[in-house]
Design a protein around this motif. Structure first.
Motif, PDB file in Angstrom:
ATOM      1  N   HIS A 167      -9.438   1.215   2.062  1.00  0.00           N
ATOM      2  CA  HIS A 167      -9.098   1.571   3.449  1.00  0.00           C
ATOM      3  C   HIS A 167     -10.279   1.143   4.322  1.00  0.00           C
ATOM      4  O   HIS A 167     -11.433   1.325   3.930  1.00  0.00           O
ATOM      5  N   HIS A 171       0.753   5.547  -1.632  1.00  0.00           N
ATOM      6  CA  HIS A 171       0.152   6.611  -2.457  1.00  0.00           C
ATOM      7  C   HIS A 171       1.306   7.455  -2.992  1.00  0.00           C
ATOM      8  O   HIS A 171       1.828   8.300  -2.277  1.00  0.00           O
ATOM      9  N   HIS A 174      -5.196  -1.000   6.800  1.00  0.00           N
ATOM     10  CA  HIS A 174      -5.198  -0.574   8.216  1.00  0.00           C
ATOM     11  C   HIS A 174      -5.930  -1.605   9.093  1.00  0.00           C
ATOM     12  O   HIS A 174      -5.292  -2.463   9.649  1.00  0.00           O
ATOM     13  N   ASP A 184       2.224   3.036   3.215  1.00  0.00           N
ATOM     14  CA  ASP A 184       1.345   4.163   2.948  1.00  0.00           C
ATOM     15  C   ASP A 184       2.155   5.187   2.146  1.00  0.00           C
ATOM     16  O   ASP A 184       3.281   4.892   1.744  1.00  0.00           O
ATOM     17  N   HIS A 207       0.822  -1.219   0.000  1.00  0.00           N
ATOM     18  CA  HIS A 207       0.000   0.000   0.000  1.00  0.00           C
ATOM     19  C   HIS A 207       0.849   1.260   0.000  1.00  0.00           C
ATOM     20  O   HIS A 207       1.518   1.564   0.990  1.00  0.00           O
TER      21      HIS A 207
HETATM   22 ZN   LIG Z   1      -3.715   4.798   2.270  1.00  0.00          ZN
END
Ligand SMILES: [Zn+2]
Length: 409
Positions: free
Chosen positions: A210, A67, A261, A311, A65
């Motif tokens: 998420h 971004h 998460h 992340d 994961h």
């Molecule tokens: Zn995220």
């Protein structure tokens, strides 16, 4: 055909086999893994490379994961509170996106690459990261993200989403696989979520979302109260959650979803996740936004497949997966440090590969893709049981890396 030999080889199989004085023979796929002498004898035409003393061979790592579009963030976004952070993302997202030029994207991917990541799951909100994901030698599951709470705007949202999805189809190849991401249960209307999930099903695409990241999300979905209520009041006089946690989850039934998460999941939700996908844990992000970290014991009791995500740099200061693993190790002092180190390496290899599902790697085993990295420890180890911990403590960068048998580092 090549052979690499090293002091140790981590198979990252279910039994977590560690071989001493080992070798791996491969071309595009792995041909043989075993004792150095035997592998060399069985493959007489292969070019043999003996790695330096204290070398370790292991599968390429998987970051489930990230971004990339927020990679320009260093000091712009506000940490310490999930809602305040979210507000700062909304306020600054266009600025951050504009500020991430080619070098910014390159630097972000380079951090992953140098740390030994060979596959990552990129969550793309705008499509700005498509070019770098196409150009990098790394394997990418490219999750086109959808969100929107107002069904009145659904047509425009679908149009924008379909355009980005099509662009990723146009760029798809052996190392770039288009996929779908539903942002979250608090930001995406169930009708819009269902539309994108159906599209993913029809096209057999990977999917991510998420889920249960913060206390605010838990309170909002369960009771329609808490910090999210105050946040939503800025947009609506009488805000109400669009769904509840279980109804949201049920939309993903039968798929192999990457749930991201999951810190605030209850047992029923963990059980659902264990049967319908995996959990990507992002401890640094959780810490910076003052969210709890995942209860690994509770998750493992339900057989949840845990994976590692950095992340984005929107909630991390690094995309180096070893930094993330070190943070994970030190955030979970309830777990035995030796046992957790071993598990962490599994989370970041075999579990990550299974979670992303498309590229057959994450494990050094005959016929798997030859996604292989080598690492050199500063000194020899005295106890093989300590190896996973020593790796996590000392590794910053890999020494060499191969994707589908081709050297890239
Ligand atoms: Zn995220």
């Amino acid at each position: 055909m090549k052979i690499l030999t090293a002091d140790y080889l981590l198979c990252c199989d279910d039994d977590f086999t560690i071989m001493k004085d080992a070798a791996i023979c491969f071309d595009e796929k792995i041909i043989e893994v075993g004792k150095k002498d035997e592998v060399i004898k069985n493959n007489p035409y292969a070019i043999v490379k003996n790695l330096s003393p204290n070398s370790i061979i292991m599968p390429g790592l998987v970051n489930t994961h990230v971004h990339l579009e927020y990679s320009a963030n260093q000091t712009t976004l506000v940490y310490g509170d999930f809602i305040k952070w979210l507000q700062s993302v909304i306020k600054n997202r266009e600025f951050l996106q504009r500020s991430c030029d080619k070098k910014c994207y390159n630097d972000a991917v380079e951090q992953m690459l140098q740390s030994g990541v060979t596959t990552f799951g990129a969550i793309s909100s705008f499509g700005g990261d498509l070019e770098i994901c196409y150009e990098t030698p790394l394997k990418v599951v490219y999750f086109n993200e959808i969100l929107g709470s107002n069904p009145d705007f659904a047509d425009d949202i679908y149009k924008d989403f379909e355009k980005r999805l099509q662009q990723s189809f146009d760029m798809a190849n052996d190392t770039l696989k288009p996929a779908v991401s539903i942002h979250s249960p608090y930001s995406t209307h169930p009708m819009i979520a269902k539309y994108a999930i159906d599209l993913a099903k029809e096209n057999d695409l990977n999917i991510a979302t998420h889920f249960m990241e913060s206390k605010a999300e838990r309170e909002w979905l369960d009771k329609g109260s808490g910090d999210f209520y105050n946040f939503m009041k800025n947009f609506n006089h009488n805000p109400k959650p669009m769904t509840n946690a279980m109804s949201f989850l049920k939309m993903f039934e039968g798929l192999n979803t990457v749930f991201v998460h999951g810190n605030m999941c209850n047992e029923e939700e963990l059980e659902f996740i264990s049967k319908n996908g995996s959990l990507s844990s992002c401890v640094v992000s959780n810490r910076l936004l003052n969210n709890p970290v995942l209860d690994i014991k509770k998750a493992e009791n339900k057989d949840v497949k845990i994976t590692i995500g950095t992340d984005g740099l929107s909630s991390n200061n690094s995309l180096n997966i070893w930094n993330e693993m070190r943070a994970f190790l030190f955030s979970h002092n309830e777990a035995n440090v030796i046992e957790l180190s071993k598990n962490l390496i599994k989370y970041a290899t075999i579990n990550g590969a299974k979670a992303l599902g498309i590229f057959d790697g994450g494990e050094l085993k005959k016929e798997k893709n030859a996604d292989i990295v080598s690492i050199v420890l500063p000194n020899s180890i005295t106890d093989i049981e300590q190896l996973p911990l020593e790796l996590i403590l000392h590794t910053k960068e890999i020494k060499s890396g191969y994707i589908n048998g081709e050297r890239y580092v």
